[in-house]
Motif scaffolding. Structure first.
Motif, PDB file in Angstrom:
ATOM      1  N   GLU A  58       0.840  -1.199   0.000  1.00 32.81           N
ATOM      2  CA  GLU A  58       0.000   0.000   0.000  1.00 32.81           C
ATOM      3  C   GLU A  58       0.874   1.248   0.000  1.00 32.81           C
ATOM      4  O   GLU A  58       1.960   1.273   0.587  1.00 32.81           O
ATOM      5  CB  GLU A  58      -0.893   0.015   1.246  1.00 32.81           C
ATOM      6  N   VAL A  59       0.382   2.305  -0.645  1.00 31.10           N
ATOM      7  CA  VAL A  59       1.101   3.576  -0.645  1.00 31.10           C
ATOM      8  C   VAL A  59       0.086   4.713  -0.652  1.00 31.10           C
ATOM      9  O   VAL A  59      -1.019   4.583  -1.178  1.00 31.10           O
ATOM     10  CB  VAL A  59       2.036   3.681  -1.880  1.00 31.10           C
ATOM     11  N   SER A  60       0.451   5.811  -0.018  1.00 32.57           N
ATOM     12  CA  SER A  60      -0.373   7.029  -0.085  1.00 32.57           C
ATOM     13  C   SER A  60       0.559   8.222  -0.147  1.00 32.57           C
ATOM     14  O   SER A  60       1.691   8.173   0.340  1.00 32.57           O
ATOM     15  CB  SER A  60      -1.308   7.132   1.128  1.00 32.57           C
ATOM     16  N   TRP A  61       0.089   9.280  -0.773  1.00 34.37           N
ATOM     17  CA  TRP A  61       0.904  10.495  -0.864  1.00 34.37           C
ATOM     18  C   TRP A  61       0.007  11.711  -1.086  1.00 34.37           C
ATOM     19  O   TRP A  61      -1.150  11.592  -1.479  1.00 34.37           O
ATOM     20  CB  TRP A  61       1.938  10.378  -1.986  1.00 34.37           C
ATOM     21  N   SER A  62       0.571  12.868  -0.825  1.00 35.61           N
ATOM     22  CA  SER A  62      -0.154  14.133  -0.928  1.00 35.61           C
ATOM     23  C   SER A  62       0.103  14.794  -2.270  1.00 35.61           C
ATOM     24  O   SER A  62       1.222  14.766  -2.792  1.00 35.61           O
ATOM     25  CB  SER A  62       0.284  15.073   0.199  1.00 35.61           C
ATOM     26  N   THR A  63      -0.949  15.420  -2.821  1.00 38.54           N
ATOM     27  CA  THR A  63      -0.799  16.190  -4.057  1.00 38.54           C
ATOM     28  C   THR A  63      -0.640  17.676  -3.758  1.00 38.54           C
ATOM     29  O   THR A  63      -0.997  18.522  -4.570  1.00 38.54           O
ATOM     30  CB  THR A  63      -2.001  15.983  -4.995  1.00 38.54           C
ATOM     31  N   ALA A  64      -0.079  17.997  -2.592  1.00 37.39           N
ATOM     32  CA  ALA A  64       0.067  19.404  -2.195  1.00 37.39           C
ATOM     33  C   ALA A  64       0.865  20.207  -3.203  1.00 37.39           C
ATOM     34  O   ALA A  64       0.691  21.428  -3.329  1.00 37.39           O
ATOM     35  CB  ALA A  64       0.718  19.494  -0.816  1.00 37.39           C
ATOM     36  N   SER A  65       1.766  19.538  -3.940  1.00 37.61           N
ATOM     37  CA  SER A  65       2.563  20.246  -4.946  1.00 37.61           C
ATOM     38  C   SER A  65       1.747  20.598  -6.179  1.00 37.61           C
ATOM     39  O   SER A  65       2.214  21.338  -7.049  1.00 37.61           O
ATOM     40  CB  SER A  65       3.747  19.372  -5.374  1.00 37.61           C
ATOM     41  N   LEU A  66       0.519  20.053  -6.275  1.00 37.80           N
ATOM     42  CA  LEU A  66      -0.384  20.253  -7.417  1.00 37.80           C
ATOM     43  C   LEU A  66       0.185  19.682  -8.709  1.00 37.80           C
ATOM     44  O   LEU A  66      -0.215  20.060  -9.807  1.00 37.80           O
ATOM     45  CB  LEU A  66      -0.734  21.742  -7.596  1.00 37.80           C
ATOM     46  N   ALA A  67       1.119  18.762  -8.601  1.00 37.14           N
ATOM     47  CA  ALA A  67       1.678  18.106  -9.782  1.00 37.14           C
ATOM     48  C   ALA A  67       0.749  16.988 -10.242  1.00 37.14           C
ATOM     49  O   ALA A  67      -0.028  16.435  -9.461  1.00 37.14           O
ATOM     50  CB  ALA A  67       3.060  17.548  -9.464  1.00 37.14           C
ATOM     51  N   SER A  68       0.860  16.644 -11.518  1.00 35.86           N
ATOM     52  CA  SER A  68       0.067  15.532 -12.061  1.00 35.86           C
ATOM     53  C   SER A  68       0.944  14.346 -12.450  1.00 35.86           C
ATOM     54  O   SER A  68       0.431  13.317 -12.864  1.00 35.86           O
ATOM     55  CB  SER A  68      -0.725  15.995 -13.284  1.00 35.86           C
ATOM     56  N   ASP A  69       2.254  14.487 -12.293  1.00 34.98           N
ATOM     57  CA  ASP A  69       3.224  13.462 -12.685  1.00 34.98           C
ATOM     58  C   ASP A  69       4.108  13.158 -11.482  1.00 34.98           C
ATOM     59  O   ASP A  69       4.802  14.051 -10.975  1.00 34.98           O
ATOM     60  CB  ASP A  69       4.057  13.981 -13.863  1.00 34.98           C
ATOM     61  N   TYR A  70       4.088  11.895 -11.019  1.00 30.59           N
ATOM     62  CA  TYR A  70       4.833  11.535  -9.812  1.00 30.59           C
ATOM     63  C   TYR A  70       5.784  10.372 -10.094  1.00 30.59           C
ATOM     64  O   TYR A  70       5.364   9.296 -10.526  1.00 30.59           O
ATOM     65  CB  TYR A  70       3.868  11.159  -8.679  1.00 30.59           C
ATOM     66  N   ASP A  71       7.051  10.631  -9.840  1.00 23.93           N
ATOM     67  CA  ASP A  71       8.099   9.618  -9.956  1.00 23.93           C
ATOM     68  C   ASP A  71       8.083   8.778  -8.678  1.00 23.93           C
ATOM     69  O   ASP A  71       8.241   9.318  -7.586  1.00 23.93           O
ATOM     70  CB  ASP A  71       9.454  10.311 -10.127  1.00 23.93           C
ATOM     71  N   PRO A  72       7.892   7.454  -8.779  1.00 22.94           N
ATOM     72  CA  PRO A  72       7.820   6.656  -7.552  1.00 22.94           C
ATOM     73  C   PRO A  72       9.087   6.710  -6.707  1.00 22.94           C
ATOM     74  O   PRO A  72       9.027   6.507  -5.491  1.00 22.94           O
ATOM     75  CB  PRO A  72       7.553   5.234  -8.064  1.00 22.94           C
ATOM     76  N   ALA A  75      10.389  12.190  -3.989  1.00 22.05           N
ATOM     77  CA  ALA A  75       9.390  12.726  -3.065  1.00 22.05           C
ATOM     78  C   ALA A  75       8.180  13.225  -3.865  1.00 22.05           C
ATOM     79  O   ALA A  75       8.342  13.721  -4.990  1.00 22.05           O
ATOM     80  CB  ALA A  75      10.001  13.850  -2.240  1.00 22.05           C
ATOM     81  N   PRO A  76       6.963  13.079  -3.359  1.00 22.70           N
ATOM     82  CA  PRO A  76       6.617  12.643  -1.999  1.00 22.70           C
ATOM     83  C   PRO A  76       6.476  11.122  -1.821  1.00 22.70           C
ATOM     84  O   PRO A  76       6.196  10.659  -0.721  1.00 22.70           O
ATOM     85  CB  PRO A  76       5.267  13.319  -1.774  1.00 22.70           C
ATOM     86  N   LEU A  77       6.676  10.313  -2.902  1.00 20.09           N
ATOM     87  CA  LEU A  77       6.518   8.865  -2.733  1.00 20.09           C
ATOM     88  C   LEU A  77       7.785   8.240  -2.149  1.00 20.09           C
ATOM     89  O   LEU A  77       7.717   7.479  -1.201  1.00 20.09           O
ATOM     90  CB  LEU A  77       6.161   8.199  -4.067  1.00 20.09           C
ATOM     91  N   SER A  78       8.930   8.513  -2.766  1.00 20.39           N
ATOM     92  CA  SER A  78      10.238   8.033  -2.260  1.00 20.39           C
ATOM     93  C   SER A  78      10.243   6.522  -2.029  1.00 20.39           C
ATOM     94  O   SER A  78      10.686   6.034  -0.996  1.00 20.39           O
ATOM     95  CB  SER A  78      10.601   8.775  -0.965  1.00 20.39           C
TER      96      SER A  78
END
Length: 227
Positions: A58-72, A75-78
């Motif tokens: 399981e994983v959860s993360w915040s979209t506070a950066s308002l980005a739509s593209d997240y590298d696993p 950060a914020p996933l790391s």
């Protein structure tokens, strides 16, 4: 059993002369071969299926950066053990409100996501998450672009780490650890020409591998009546 205990068990199954190792540090000769065969056996078993339940995380993360593209891996996933995303596992909630606002998120295959959310004016559209996808580089993409801080929740398949030190323990339930020994025993038997050991190892794997498959693979979903 941990890595050391697996090697000790294999030593007994091989009926080797001398005492079993008390540590895996500095092993040479046949004892080093035992450790290598156990390590390789675990790697082979963990790579048999991508969808093993013991790899599900399981994983959860915040979209506070308002980005739509997240590298696993960033950060914020790391995530240090990410292998692939699990389609259909995503949902979100408004962070400031909490889980009472939780909603499911659609999964789109990347070509469909790209043709819709990465086209024309929809590239800059903002709002609550409606769909996600895995890009070819394994980044998770959210469409439309988040308009505020949401908490994304999902699942991914992890890389199962290799066995390296004495205390390392395989990720499968303990009652299936003997399967690793049986797989390693086959390597021993094939290398040293021991047909009786090979037969025992093959019988043990034939009995235990189907049990592991039943226990650690997702059960097929049965659709309900159409009406």
């Amino acid at each position: 059993m941990n890595y050391l205990q697996l090697v000790q068990d294999l030593h007994g199954e091989c009926q080797m002369s001398g005492t079993a190792p008390t540590t895996l540090v500095g092993l040479t000769g046949q004892l080093a071969d035992l450790a290598r065969w156990v390590k390789d056996a675990w790697t082979e078993i963990s790579n048999l299926r991508d969808e093993w339940l013991f790899k599900l995380t399981e994983v959860s993360w915040s979209t506070a950066s308002l980005a739509s593209d997240y590298d696993p891996a960033a950060a914020p996933l790391s995530l240090t053990d990410h292998s692939d995303w699990v389609p259909g596992s995503f949902r979100y909630y408004t962070t400031a409100v909490g889980t009472t606002s939780e909603q499911f998120v659609d999964w789109l295959e990347y070509p469909h996501f790209r043709d819709y959310y990465l086209f024309g004016s929809r590239r800059t559209q903002v709002g609550p998450p409606i769909a996600v996808t895995s890009a070819p580089n394994k980044h998770i993409l959210i469409g439309p672009k988040p308009d505020k801080d949401y908490t994304m929740v999902g699942q991914f398949q992890s890389f199962e780490p290799t066995l390296a030190v004495d205390a390392d323990t395989p990720g499968i339930p303990a009652r299936f650890h003997k399967l690793i020994v049986y797989r390693a025993l086959q390597a021993y038997a094939l290398t040293l020409g021991a047909p009786e050991a090979l037969a025992k190892a093959e019988r043990g794997e034939a009995r235990m591998l189907p049990q592991l498959l039943r226990h650690q693979l997702p059960r097929p979903m049965i659709a309900g009546p159409l009406v």
